[in-house]
Design a protein around this motif. Structure first.
Motif, short mmCIF file in Angstrom:
data_model
loop_
_atom_site.label_atom_id
_atom_site.label_comp_id
_atom_site.label_asym_id
_atom_site.label_seq_id
_atom_site.Cartn_x
_atom_site.Cartn_y
_atom_site.Cartn_z
N GLU A 71 -18.31 106.48 56.43
CA GLU A 71 -19.32 106.08 55.43
C GLU A 71 -20.70 105.90 56.04
O GLU A 71 -21.70 105.85 55.31
N SER B 273 -22.59 108.82 54.83
CA SER B 273 -22.78 109.06 53.39
C SER B 273 -23.44 107.90 52.66
O SER B 273 -24.03 108.08 51.60
N GLN C 298 -19.89 106.13 49.15
CA GLN C 298 -20.37 107.46 48.75
C GLN C 298 -19.56 108.52 49.50
O GLN C 298 -18.86 108.21 50.45
N SER D 256 -25.41 112.05 53.59
CA SER D 256 -26.71 111.70 53.02
C SER D 256 -27.76 111.86 54.11
O SER D 256 -27.60 111.35 55.22
N ASN E 292 -16.10 109.27 54.41
CA ASN E 292 -17.09 109.95 53.58
C ASN E 292 -16.54 111.26 53.01
O ASN E 292 -17.15 111.86 52.13
#
Ligand SMILES: Nc1ncnc2c1ncn2[C@@H]1O[C@H](COP(=O)(O)OP(=O)(O)O)[C@@H](O)[C@H]1O
Ligand SMILES: O=c1ccn([C@@H]2O[C@H](COP(=O)(O)OP(=O)(O)O)[C@@H](O)[C@H]2O)c(=O)[nH]1
Length: 234
Positions: A12, A15, A19, A23, A52
């Motif tokens: 994570e 992300s 999510q 990202s 993620n």
């Protein structure tokens, strides 16, 4: 300053919390934090999760032996993604694993790990423990021992280890220091019991800290007072 560190990051981190995917904002932040420590010549190993992308338990109806293999492949995807992003920023990175044969992944050979470190590479250990039914936290404990790290840092989304889950309980109280035995006996679910047990057996110090606070990684590696330290005895 710690010179030899294994950093465990949840998928994570790539992300954003809860999510999926990658990202740009989060990946850039991660690159910035890693750059800040790689400049000090720290010998850094990284174990990355796959939250993620997918976790084994996300696949309802699949046998865990299969769904966990999919999860482990996710950690290889993340490792290769990071290798390329790091190298674009001039951070030399090698990905090692026991579970896949791919042109850009090297088979783990412990005789080579020091050669990578001495040549200034970050080593990303992909594939968790290589076994289903485990997590990347346990993989991180194993790799930390194997690479003879001085410290295992678990970079996470809470500020350390609390007496109960701080995301659920507002009155949770944070520990500055805790022993392996306390963490196991109190069943503090920030890491698996397996991971705590391996660290206990080999006296691998653990630091749990908030990865999402600016410069926390560097502060942790400098030995500053961040997060919660898990040690053999107080
Ligand atoms: N005793 C505890 N102290 C701190 N965090 C805890 C505790 N028990 C459960 N947690 C939870 O563990 C989570 C750790 O998540 P992390 O391992 O980074 O991600 P993942 O769930 O992807 O493995 C935190 O978000 C926190 O809410
Ligand atoms: O030794 C391991 C490590 C991971 N996994 C699988 O890979 C997934 C991703 O790992 P993890 O949940 O630890 O990732 P994180 O939560 O840290 O992002 C897990 O859910 C498991 O399905 C596994 O089977 N064995």
């Amino acid at each position: 300053m710690y010179k030899r560190v294994l950093l465990k990051l949840s998928g994570e981190v790539l992300s954003g919390e809860a999510q999926k995917g990658f990202s740009e904002e989060h990946v850039n932040y991660l690159i910035k934090e890693i750059k800040s420590v790689s400049e000090y010549g720290v010998k850094l190993g990284i174990v990355i999760g796959a939250g993620n992308l997918f976790r084994g338990r996300d696949f309802e109806g699949l046998r865990p032996t299969i769904s966990d293999q999919i999860g482990m492949l996710g950690t290889v995807i993340n490792a290769l993604y990071l290798k390329d992003r790091f190298e674009n920023e001039g951070i030399k990175t090698v990905v090692v694993s026991q579970i896949v044969t791919l042109p850009s992944v090297k088979l783990i050979n412990y005789d080579d790990i020091d050669l990578y470190f001495d040549a200034g590479y970050i080593v990303i250990f992909a594939g968790g423990t290589s076994n289903p039914f485990f997590t990347t936290d346990t993989g991180a404990a194993l790799r930390a021992v194997e690479m003879k790290a001085e410290l295992l840092i678990k970079g996470t989304k809470v500020s350390g280890i609390y007496d109960k889950d701080p995301k659920i309980y507002n009155d949770a109280v944070k520990y500055n220091v805790i022993t392996y035995d306390e963490a196991i006996e109190k069943n503090l679910k920030i890491m698996d019991t397996e991971a705590f047990s391996i660290c206990k057996r080999y006296q691998m110090k653990i630091l749990v800290m908030n990865f999402f606070e600016d410069n926390n990684l560097l502060r942790a590696i400098r030995g500053e007072n961040v997060g919660t330290l898990v040690i053999p005895s107080k």
